[in-house]
Write a protein that holds these residues in place. Sequence first.
Motif, short mmCIF file in Angstrom:
data_model
loop_
_atom_site.label_atom_id
_atom_site.label_comp_id
_atom_site.label_asym_id
_atom_site.label_seq_id
_atom_site.Cartn_x
_atom_site.Cartn_y
_atom_site.Cartn_z
N ASP A 188 0.80 -1.22 0.00
CA ASP A 188 0.00 0.00 0.00
C ASP A 188 0.84 1.28 0.00
O ASP A 188 0.30 2.39 0.05
N ARG A 189 2.14 1.13 -0.05
CA ARG A 189 3.01 2.31 -0.24
C ARG A 189 3.71 2.23 -1.60
O ARG A 189 3.87 3.24 -2.28
N VAL A 190 4.12 1.01 -1.97
CA VAL A 190 4.78 0.84 -3.27
C VAL A 190 3.80 1.18 -4.41
O VAL A 190 4.17 1.82 -5.38
N TRP A 191 2.55 0.78 -4.20
CA TRP A 191 1.54 1.03 -5.24
C TRP A 191 1.40 2.52 -5.53
O TRP A 191 1.60 2.95 -6.67
N PRO A 192 1.07 3.35 -4.54
CA PRO A 192 0.99 4.79 -4.85
C PRO A 192 2.31 5.38 -5.31
O PRO A 192 2.32 6.29 -6.15
N THR A 193 3.43 4.87 -4.83
CA THR A 193 4.74 5.35 -5.30
C THR A 193 4.84 5.19 -6.81
O THR A 193 5.22 6.12 -7.53
N LEU A 194 4.44 4.00 -7.29
CA LEU A 194 4.55 3.71 -8.72
C LEU A 194 3.50 4.46 -9.53
O LEU A 194 3.76 4.87 -10.66
N ILE A 195 2.33 4.65 -8.94
CA ILE A 195 1.30 5.43 -9.64
C ILE A 195 1.76 6.88 -9.80
O ILE A 195 1.69 7.46 -10.89
N LEU A 196 2.31 7.45 -8.73
CA LEU A 196 2.79 8.83 -8.80
C LEU A 196 3.97 8.96 -9.76
O LEU A 196 4.03 9.90 -10.55
N ALA A 197 4.89 8.01 -9.70
CA ALA A 197 6.08 8.07 -10.56
C ALA A 197 5.71 7.97 -12.03
O ALA A 197 6.20 8.75 -12.85
N THR A 198 4.81 7.03 -12.37
CA THR A 198 4.44 6.88 -13.78
C THR A 198 3.62 8.08 -14.25
O THR A 198 3.80 8.55 -15.37
N ALA B 181 3.26 -4.67 -10.63
CA ALA B 181 4.19 -5.19 -11.64
C ALA B 181 4.02 -4.44 -12.97
O ALA B 181 5.02 -4.10 -13.62
N GLU B 182 2.77 -4.19 -13.34
CA GLU B 182 2.51 -3.45 -14.59
C GLU B 182 3.04 -2.02 -14.49
O GLU B 182 3.62 -1.48 -15.43
N LEU B 183 2.82 -1.41 -13.31
CA LEU B 183 3.26 -0.03 -13.11
C LEU B 183 4.78 0.08 -13.12
O LEU B 183 5.35 1.03 -13.65
N LEU B 184 5.43 -0.94 -12.55
CA LEU B 184 6.90 -0.95 -12.53
C LEU B 184 7.43 -1.03 -13.96
O LEU B 184 8.37 -0.31 -14.33
N ALA B 185 6.80 -1.89 -14.77
CA ALA B 185 7.20 -2.02 -16.18
C ALA B 185 6.96 -0.71 -16.93
O ALA B 185 7.80 -0.27 -17.71
N SER B 186 5.80 -0.06 -16.65
CA SER B 186 5.53 1.23 -17.31
C SER B 186 6.54 2.28 -16.89
O SER B 186 6.96 3.09 -17.71
N ALA B 187 6.89 2.27 -15.60
CA ALA B 187 7.85 3.26 -15.10
C ALA B 187 9.15 3.15 -15.88
O ALA B 187 9.71 4.17 -16.32
N ILE B 188 9.62 1.93 -16.07
CA ILE B 188 10.87 1.71 -16.81
C ILE B 188 10.70 2.18 -18.25
O ILE B 188 11.55 2.88 -18.80
N GLU B 189 9.55 1.85 -18.84
CA GLU B 189 9.27 2.24 -20.22
C GLU B 189 9.22 3.76 -20.38
O GLU B 189 9.66 4.31 -21.38
N LEU B 190 8.66 4.44 -19.38
CA LEU B 190 8.52 5.89 -19.43
C LEU B 190 9.81 6.62 -19.09
O LEU B 190 9.87 7.85 -19.10
N GLY B 191 10.85 5.87 -18.75
CA GLY B 191 12.14 6.49 -18.47
C GLY B 191 12.30 7.00 -17.05
O GLY B 191 13.15 7.84 -16.79
N VAL B 192 11.48 6.48 -16.13
CA VAL B 192 11.67 6.84 -14.72
C VAL B 192 13.00 6.25 -14.27
O VAL B 192 13.29 5.08 -14.54
N LYS B 193 13.82 7.08 -13.63
CA LYS B 193 15.10 6.58 -13.13
C LYS B 193 14.87 5.86 -11.80
O LYS B 193 14.47 6.49 -10.82
N LEU B 194 15.09 4.57 -11.79
CA LEU B 194 14.90 3.78 -10.57
C LEU B 194 16.29 3.47 -10.01
O LEU B 194 17.04 2.70 -10.60
N ILE B 195 16.63 4.13 -8.91
CA ILE B 195 17.99 3.99 -8.37
C ILE B 195 17.97 3.22 -7.05
O ILE B 195 17.36 3.66 -6.08
#
Lengths: 81, 179
Positions: B37-47, B124-138
């Motif tokens: 419930d924290r990773v989900w909004p993190t990925l929604i906001l990032a994407t 999982a879908e959001l994480l893949a989209s984040a990578i596709e959208l060029g979000v820098k995951l460090i």
Amino acid sequence: MTLTQAAITKTIDARGMACPGPLMSLIGAIRAGAVGDTVAVLSGDAGSKTDIPAWVAKAKHELVEVAPADGYSTFVVRKAH
Amino acid sequence: MLEVMERPAQQPVPAASEAKSTAHEKLVIFAWSGDLDRVWPTLILATTAAASGMATTVFFTFWGLFPLVREDRRITGKNMMQKMLAVMNRGGIDYLKLSKLQMFGAGSGMMKVLAKQHQVASPAELLASAIELGVKLIPCQMTMDLMGLTTADLIEGIEEPAGAMTAMLDAKDAVTLFI
């Protein structure tokens, strides 16, 4: 070692310290030093490889050399201002 | 929506606030938690931020690193304590737990059913989209060392591990969130 011949004012052995320890030691030495001083910091922390050059660029000092060795790297930084 | 979009055209924007607006074209999220419930909004906001054109970085530290563990890496770590940590705290984006009402898996299971019903993308879908959208995951190098994680344990498409200073310098002129 391929360190430059430039005299090193101070050497800090920060091997064994974790992020952000080596960088904090370097920042402390640069702050305490005089303009033109050259500080060498030995760090085995992998995060230093990105963090030290990033800080040096941001703080507008000079990264003289990064010398990788077995299990650690030596970062030589000159205080520019 | 239309009204909001029209507003800048109607009111000339002074130079000062123009400069100010450029300071909000970056988002840096410090992802500390590995809870669903924290990773989900993190990925929604990032994407969402990346899709809106913001330069977006997510710096994963502490529990936040575990969602980045690859599906096929069940046990990570070099020593007994690090291995136990991986046993007790399974990594991977598909194995996240709720911070409350987890109910031995029933809670997160039901949450995923609800999300599907409401057509919310999975982590999982959001994480893949984040990578596709060029979000820098460090990933945080220090936490990786602490937890016994290596880059080989983590998914592909993310940045090289870095330290706190790299994240801080990135965050200097950005909107920042600690989740």
